[in-house]
Scaffold this active site. Structure first.
Site, PDB file in Angstrom:
ATOM      1  CG  LEU A  94      -1.824  -1.197   1.406  1.00 15.66           C
ATOM      2  CD1 LEU A  94      -2.597  -1.107   2.705  1.00 15.66           C
ATOM      3  CD2 LEU A  94      -2.788  -1.286   0.231  1.00 15.66           C
ATOM      4  CB  THR A 136       6.883   0.638  -6.674  1.00 15.83           C
ATOM      5  OG1 THR A 136       7.703   1.740  -6.310  1.00 15.83           O
ATOM      6  CG2 THR A 136       7.044  -0.466  -5.646  1.00 15.83           C
ATOM      7  CE  LYS A 142       5.880  -2.119   2.043  1.00 19.06           C
ATOM      8  NZ  LYS A 142       6.085  -1.024   2.967  1.00 19.06           N
ATOM      9  CD  GLU A 179       1.451  10.094  -9.438  1.00 20.44           C
ATOM     10  OE1 GLU A 179       2.387   9.300  -9.242  1.00 20.44           O
ATOM     11  OE2 GLU A 179       0.263   9.807  -9.253  1.00 20.44           O
ATOM     12  CE1 TYR A 237      10.761  -7.536  -6.873  1.00 20.94           C
ATOM     13  CE2 TYR A 237       8.707  -6.710  -5.967  1.00 20.94           C
ATOM     14  CZ  TYR A 237      10.062  -6.577  -6.150  1.00 20.94           C
ATOM     15  OH  TYR A 237      10.714  -5.505  -5.611  1.00 20.94           O
ATOM     16  CB  CYS A 294      -3.645   8.023  -7.644  1.00 19.22           C
ATOM     17  SG  CYS A 294      -5.233   7.469  -7.030  1.00 19.22           S
ATOM     18  CD1 TRP A 310       4.182   7.285   0.843  1.00 19.26           C
ATOM     19  CD2 TRP A 310       2.763   9.016   0.757  1.00 19.26           C
ATOM     20  NE1 TRP A 310       4.599   8.125  -0.167  1.00 19.26           N
ATOM     21  CE2 TRP A 310       3.741   9.199  -0.233  1.00 19.26           C
ATOM     22  CE3 TRP A 310       1.760   9.982   0.897  1.00 19.26           C
ATOM     23  CZ2 TRP A 310       3.753  10.305  -1.085  1.00 19.26           C
ATOM     24  CZ3 TRP A 310       1.760  11.083   0.044  1.00 19.26           C
ATOM     25  CH2 TRP A 310       2.757  11.231  -0.934  1.00 19.26           C
ATOM     26  CD  GLU A 317      -6.324   0.117  -9.370  1.00 25.86           C
ATOM     27  OE1 GLU A 317      -6.144   1.088 -10.138  1.00 25.86           O
ATOM     28  OE2 GLU A 317      -7.190  -0.749  -9.560  1.00 25.86           O
ATOM     29  CB  CYS A 318       0.450   2.725 -11.126  1.00 24.37           C
ATOM     30  SG  CYS A 318       0.932   1.000 -10.836  1.00 24.37           S
TER      31      CYS A 318
HETATM   32  P1  NAP Z   1       5.578   3.776  -3.861  1.00 28.44           P
HETATM   33  O1  NAP Z   1       6.811   4.480  -3.494  1.00 28.44           O
HETATM   34  O2  NAP Z   1       5.495   3.070  -5.142  1.00 28.44           O
HETATM   35  O3  NAP Z   1       5.304   2.766  -2.650  1.00 28.44           O
HETATM   36  C1  NAP Z   1       4.150   1.974  -2.616  1.00 28.44           C
HETATM   37  C2  NAP Z   1       4.424   0.754  -1.753  1.00 28.44           C
HETATM   38  O4  NAP Z   1       5.403  -0.084  -2.386  1.00 28.44           O
HETATM   39  C3  NAP Z   1       5.002   1.111  -0.375  1.00 28.44           C
HETATM   40  O5  NAP Z   1       4.439   0.243   0.588  1.00 28.44           O
HETATM   41  C4  NAP Z   1       6.481   0.859  -0.577  1.00 28.44           C
HETATM   42  O6  NAP Z   1       7.190   0.579   0.618  1.00 28.44           O
HETATM   43  C5  NAP Z   1       6.449  -0.354  -1.487  1.00 28.44           C
HETATM   44  N1  NAP Z   1       7.713  -0.536  -2.190  1.00 28.44           N
HETATM   45  C6  NAP Z   1       8.674   0.384  -2.458  1.00 28.44           C
HETATM   46  N2  NAP Z   1       9.707  -0.180  -3.108  1.00 28.44           N
HETATM   47  C7  NAP Z   1       9.410  -1.490  -3.249  1.00 28.44           C
HETATM   48  C8  NAP Z   1      10.099  -2.599  -3.824  1.00 28.44           C
HETATM   49  N3  NAP Z   1      11.311  -2.477  -4.378  1.00 28.44           N
HETATM   50  N4  NAP Z   1       9.489  -3.812  -3.815  1.00 28.44           N
HETATM   51  C9  NAP Z   1       8.282  -3.963  -3.243  1.00 28.44           C
HETATM   52  N5  NAP Z   1       7.595  -2.957  -2.665  1.00 28.44           N
HETATM   53  C10 NAP Z   1       8.144  -1.721  -2.680  1.00 28.44           C
HETATM   54  O7  NAP Z   1       4.314   4.744  -3.819  1.00 28.44           O
HETATM   55  P2  NAP Z   1       3.970   5.828  -2.693  1.00 28.44           P
HETATM   56  O8  NAP Z   1       4.904   6.961  -2.882  1.00 28.44           O
HETATM   57  O9  NAP Z   1       3.852   5.185  -1.365  1.00 28.44           O
HETATM   58  O10 NAP Z   1       2.488   6.255  -3.105  1.00 28.44           O
HETATM   59  C11 NAP Z   1       2.228   7.224  -4.037  1.00 28.44           C
HETATM   60  C12 NAP Z   1       1.870   6.610  -5.385  1.00 28.44           C
HETATM   61  O11 NAP Z   1       0.701   5.804  -5.253  1.00 28.44           O
HETATM   62  C13 NAP Z   1       1.544   7.628  -6.437  1.00 28.44           C
HETATM   63  O12 NAP Z   1       2.201   7.291  -7.633  1.00 28.44           O
HETATM   64  C14 NAP Z   1       0.036   7.487  -6.597  1.00 28.44           C
HETATM   65  O13 NAP Z   1      -0.464   7.882  -7.846  1.00 28.44           O
HETATM   66  C15 NAP Z   1      -0.185   6.059  -6.338  1.00 28.44           C
HETATM   67  N6  NAP Z   1      -1.587   5.798  -5.962  1.00 28.44           N
HETATM   68  C16 NAP Z   1      -2.411   5.192  -6.875  1.00 28.44           C
HETATM   69  C17 NAP Z   1      -3.740   4.937  -6.562  1.00 28.44           C
HETATM   70  C18 NAP Z   1      -4.665   4.271  -7.553  1.00 28.44           C
HETATM   71  O14 NAP Z   1      -5.706   3.789  -7.129  1.00 28.44           O
HETATM   72  N7  NAP Z   1      -4.318   4.202  -8.836  1.00 28.44           N
HETATM   73  C19 NAP Z   1      -4.241   5.309  -5.315  1.00 28.44           C
HETATM   74  C20 NAP Z   1      -3.379   5.928  -4.406  1.00 28.44           C
HETATM   75  C21 NAP Z   1      -2.040   6.155  -4.743  1.00 28.44           C
HETATM   76  P3  NAP Z   1       7.930   1.743   1.484  1.00 28.44           P
HETATM   77  O15 NAP Z   1       7.609   3.035   0.861  1.00 28.44           O
HETATM   78  O16 NAP Z   1       7.358   1.559   2.842  1.00 28.44           O
HETATM   79  O17 NAP Z   1       9.394   1.415   1.457  1.00 28.44           O
END
Ligand code: NAP
Ligand code: MG
Length: 505
Positions: A166, A249, A192, A398, A256, A303, A168, A268-269
């Site tokens: 998930l 990510t 997670k 973004e 994987y 997002c 943040w 969902e990105c």
């Molecule tokens: P992120 O950096 O991609 O992180 C998302 C999750 O992936 C976190 O739990 C993160 O863990 C984990 N992660 C990071 N690196 C990883 C790896 N190498 N392997 C496996 N898991 C890994 O995204 P964020 O910055 O938290 O969230 C913002 C993003 O979410 C934006 O791009 C937004 O558009 C998107 N979003 C999309 C939607 C939708 O419905 N389309 C809704 C909400 C948000 P840690 O960060 O804890 O290390």
């Protein structure tokens, strides 16, 4: 029910609130196997909130084994649909009983304004769980039209162990969008949360257990993407990963899956969502209000945030003026004060990323129509940047902060080209007084959700997810979300006369 409290009431809760710090596995809290922790802070004040368990691959193995054992013995999915519905409804009631505490915890951990946490995040989380609970005993399977010689059943079965990774920005709500349909389908889950915002997921898992969701069915592992997210993605006993987060990510989870057991992956990105305003838009005040909400709600850490205003050149100046008028209502400051609508960005690192786009405004000699200031290294004022072209980073990337870029067009075809001119395709809004133009644009814009004369994401009844690099493999929310968490099975039974005769003989 979901009306906000006063600032004094929220601050009193914040003083006494007990914060969970350990992972939740097999029905109880436990520290990481390694004993390691990481520090979680309140981004609005920099204050340390808690030391939280820093799990790793060994904790993933343990939690997945517990989730698999719970799935294999059927302690959850083999309960009757009515029983499971009852448990999830009780879970929703416990969330409701704890709604103020959850709103404060979410605000402290993420910097989000407590008003939004209460009226949107917590309220929608409860509604989401209840909506999926209600569906459990209303879903029917199918039979296929194969004639009288056979009876075929096409049935849905829970997919098994689901990993949910998930972001943040909506810690509670994104959790609910995953666990609602996953638990309703009968799956076991290992969640997670993002490291920045782990607290509410832990409390939610505890409340789910209290409601009667059996041990091992709903587990939460805290820790980094590398230490917990990657081992979940690569695990041979995880049947599916549902991920919400950034596109880079998200891509990793496809790798994987390919490198392990071909687990199902739903992503969902990110988004770079346009609001397209035609010259015949009926009410520019309404447009301004909706664009401001779309761009600045949740500090633009959304997002589906409106991040590109694509407006007919003839009405741009008038619309920008009205946008400025609506922006005055969006006060920035202490997230625990329900008067404020703009809180802190989630972390210093994210603040630096967002403000790097403000540097581009200077470098590219763009004009600031509104805002552009920062406060205390955590708050970014709502900002509108005029004259942005498709070549700019502000148009393509973004930002995930309260910055809206403005680009003009002179024909409908140009508007569609601009709207589609990014790698993303999550949401879009269209403003026009013409039904024909609204339908044409809704069809031609490549996005998972198009809203007409409003901004929004739909509600629990409508699917949410993206085209292009905004998503992969399925949709959150609505009845369609259930498909992701199930496998389709065909059961073919021979009932031909021959078999009847043979049975009789
Ligand atoms: P992120 O950096 O991609 O992180 C998302 C999750 O992936 C976190 O739990 C993160 O863990 C984990 N992660 C990071 N690196 C990883 C790896 N190498 N392997 C496996 N898991 C890994 O995204 P964020 O910055 O938290 O969230 C913002 C993003 O979410 C934006 O791009 C937004 O558009 C998107 N979003 C999309 C939607 C939708 O419905 N389309 C809704 C909400 C948000 P840690 O960060 O804890 O290390
Ligand atoms: Mg935090």
């Amino acid at each position: 029910m979901h009306e906000p409290l006063t600032a004094a009431e929220y601050k009193a809760i914040a003083k006494t609130i007990e914060l969970p710090t350990n992972a939740f596995v097999d029905g109880s809290f436990r520290p990481a196997n390694s004993g390691k922790t990481f520090t979680t802070t309140n981004p609005a004040t920099g204050e340390v909130l808690a030391e939280v368990a820093a799990c790793d691959a060994s904790d993933v193995d343990f939690a997945v084994a517990k989730a698999k054992a719970a799935f294999d013995d059927g302690r959850w999915h083999l309960q009757s649909p009515g029983e499971r519905k009852g448990v999830l409804l009780k879970f929703a009631k416990l969330l409701e009983d704890n709604r103020h505490e959850l709103a404060v915890m979410e605000s402290l951990d993420s910097g989000k304004p407590v008003r939004e946490c209460q009226t949107v995040d917590v309220a929608d989380t409860i509604h989401t769980i209840r909506w999926h609970a209600e569906l459990i005993d209303k879903l029917y399977d199918n039979t296929a039209p194969v004639g009288s010689k056979a009876l075929t059943m096409v049935v849905r079965e829970p997919i098994g162990v689901v990993g949910a990774v998930l972001p943040w920005n909506f810690p509670l709500l994104m959790l609910a969008w995953k666990i609602g349909p996953a638990l309703a389908s009968g799956c076991s889950i290992v969640v997670k949360p993002a490291q920045e915002t782990t607290l509410t997921a832990l409390r939610v898992a505890e409340l789910a257990h209290e409601a009667g969701i059996p041990a091992g069915v709903f587990n939460v592992l805290t820790g980094s993407g590398k230490d917990v997210g990657e081992p979940i993605g690569l695990h041979m006993d995880v049947d599916m990963v549902t991920f919400t987060g950034s596109t880079p990510t998200g891509r990793r989870f496809l790798r994987y899956a390919a490198d392990s057991n071909l687990k199902r992956v739903v992503l969902e990105c990110g988004g770079k969502n346009p609001a397209v305003v035609l010259e015949d838009a009926e009410d520019l005040d309404l447009v301004a209000e909706q664009v401001v909400t779309g761009a600045f709600w949740n500090m633009g850490e959304n997002c589906s945030a409106t991040s590109r205003l694509i407006v007919h050149s003839s009405i741009k100046d008038e619309l920008l003026e009205r946008i400025g008028a609506y922006m005055r209502d969006w006060k920035t400051g202490d997230p625990l004060d329900p008067e404020n609508r703009i809180g802190a960005l989630v972390s210093k690192a994210h603040f630096d990323k967002v403000t790097s786009y403000l540097d581009d405004v200077k470098k590219e000699k763009l004009s600031l129509a509104h805002g552009g200031e920062t406060q205390k290294g955590v708050y970014v004022e709502p900002t509108v940047v005029d004259g942005v072209t498709p070549a700019s980073r502000l148009f393509q990337e973004e930002i995930f902060g309260p910055i809206l870029s403005v680009t003009t067009f002179n024909s409908l075809a140009e508007a569609v080209t601009l709207a589609n001119d990014t790698p993303y395709g999550l949401t879009a809004s269209v403003y026009t007084g013409s039904l024909r133009k609204a339908i044409k644009l809704s069809r031609e814009i490549r996005a998972g959700v198009v809203t007409v004369n409003c901004f929004g994401e739909g509600d629990a009844t409508t699917p949410f997810g993206g085209y292009k690099e905004s998503g992969f493999g399925g949709r959150d929310k609505s009845i369609f979300a259930h498909d992701q968490y199930t496998e389709l099975k065909t059961i073919w039974i021979d009932v031909s006369e021959r078999s009847v005769d043979e049975t009789v003989r």
